[in-house]
Design an enzyme around this catalytic site. Structure first.
Site, PDB file in Angstrom:
ATOM      1  N   TYR A  40      50.369  68.718  22.133  1.00 19.77           N
ATOM      2  CA  TYR A  40      49.528  69.663  21.306  1.00 19.77           C
ATOM      3  C   TYR A  40      47.937  69.645  22.056  1.00 19.77           C
ATOM      4  CZ  TYR A  40      47.577  72.054  17.158  1.00 19.77           C
ATOM      5  OH  TYR A  40      46.992  72.799  16.344  1.00 19.77           O
TER       6      TYR A  40
ATOM      7  N   LYS B 219      52.039  72.920  22.998  1.00 27.06           N
ATOM      8  CA  LYS B 219      51.344  73.942  22.042  1.00 27.06           C
ATOM      9  C   LYS B 219      49.984  74.066  22.553  1.00 27.06           C
ATOM     10  CE  LYS B 219      50.150  75.014  17.454  1.00 27.06           C
ATOM     11  NZ  LYS B 219      49.948  74.490  15.911  1.00 27.06           N
TER      12      LYS B 219
END
Length: 300
Positions: free
Chosen positions: A139, A167
């Site tokens: 992330y 992400k």
């Protein structure tokens, strides 16, 4: 149709965590919300992420939430569990807990506040990837963590067999494109306004907060692009932007704006609920969105 990189599906929702009126975890509402989102077009769900208020839920609540949603959706739906903390040892504990509770994958944010340099960050992620049998979604959100996962670091990490996805909230399309073209990593947009641009560059899809309230509309953009209707995809993307801007760029966290529209209980302090005027504007933007009609989550 799913892109070949879409290891967790293409339309993922960063799901809010429902609470009761008194602020306790509401597993039953989490189960019903999960089934509603899947019926309305989501391929998979991200639990206990930023939108899921992970900083203010306990480890036990995270495990209970994941187990409850897994029970509701069955064994085949991708459930990605947010396990990132500032502490490698604690993150390892959460990763193993999530594996036991039924996670399909792990969402791992860089250790925040301490801002480790790139070699330490790489070691952190490799340690986590070695700790379970689950694939990792890195992330990259430097605006919140204070540290970037640099493209060269991602390129090195891509050699690990269980580091499968990113992400992407770095707002660096050049860096993202470099990694996409040189690896098999699945890149998921975490910024609503970049869902279509990143997808067009070879991304796998999106992890969307807006999908909490408009899952069909979020998916429709990607479906149109897959069908070869690039003009239609751009039009649908543009229709989503007013709602996305109000939800994600109005100075309020997406958790607050999503819960203003959903029947999922309050936010936890230090977050505060949206003001009535803000809620009215959000509802108007959602109502104006053609794709929001039909099967959708229960709204407040």
């Amino acid at each position: 149709m799913l892109p070949p990189r879409a290891v967790f599906g293409k339309a993922l929702c960063a799901v809010v965590t429902p609470f009761t009126a008194t602020g306790a975890l509401d597993p039953a509402r989490a189960q019903s919300l999960a089934t509603e989102l899947l019926a309305a077009g989501c391929d998979g769900l991200v639990l206990s992420g930023t939108t899921g208020e992970s900083p203010t839920t306990t480890d036990a609540e995270k495990a209970l939430l994941l187990a409850a949603v897994r029970e509701a959706v069955g064994p085949s739906v991708p459930l990605i569990a947010g396990v990132g903390t500032p502490d490698t040892a604690h993150t390892l504990e959460l990763a193993r807990q999530a594996e036991r509770a039924g996670a399909t994958g792990l969402l791992v944010v860089p250790p925040y506040y301490s801002r480790p340099p790139q070699p330490a960050l790489e070691a952190h992620f490799r340690t986590l990837a070695d700790a379970t049998d689950l694939p990792l979604m890195l992330y990259d959100i430097p605006g919140r963590t204070g540290v970037r996962i640099e493209p060269e670091t991602v390129l090195r990490l891509s050699s690990h067999p269980r580091i499968a996805a990113v992400k992407d909230c770095a707002y660096d399309l050049l860096g993202s494109a470099k990694v996409i073209t040189r690896t098999s990593l699945a890149y998921y947009s975490g910024c609503e306004e970049l869902n279509l641009p990143l997808y067009a560059l070879g991304g796998a899809g999106c992890v969307s907060t807006v999908a909490n309230v408009a899952p069909a509309a979020v998916r429709a953009v990607l479906d149109a692009f897959d069908a070869g209707d690039t003009a239609g995809a751009a039009r649908l993307h543009g229709e989503l932007l007013p709602l996305a801007e109000l939800m994600m760029a109005s100075g309020l966290p997406g958790t607050v704006t999503a819960k203003a529209l959903l029947d999922t209980g309050p936010v936890r302090a230090p977050l505060q609920p949206a003001a009535p005027a803000t809620t009215r504007a959000l509802r108007a933007a959602l109502t104006a969105l053609p794709q929001s009609r039909g099967a959708a989550p229960t709204l407040s």
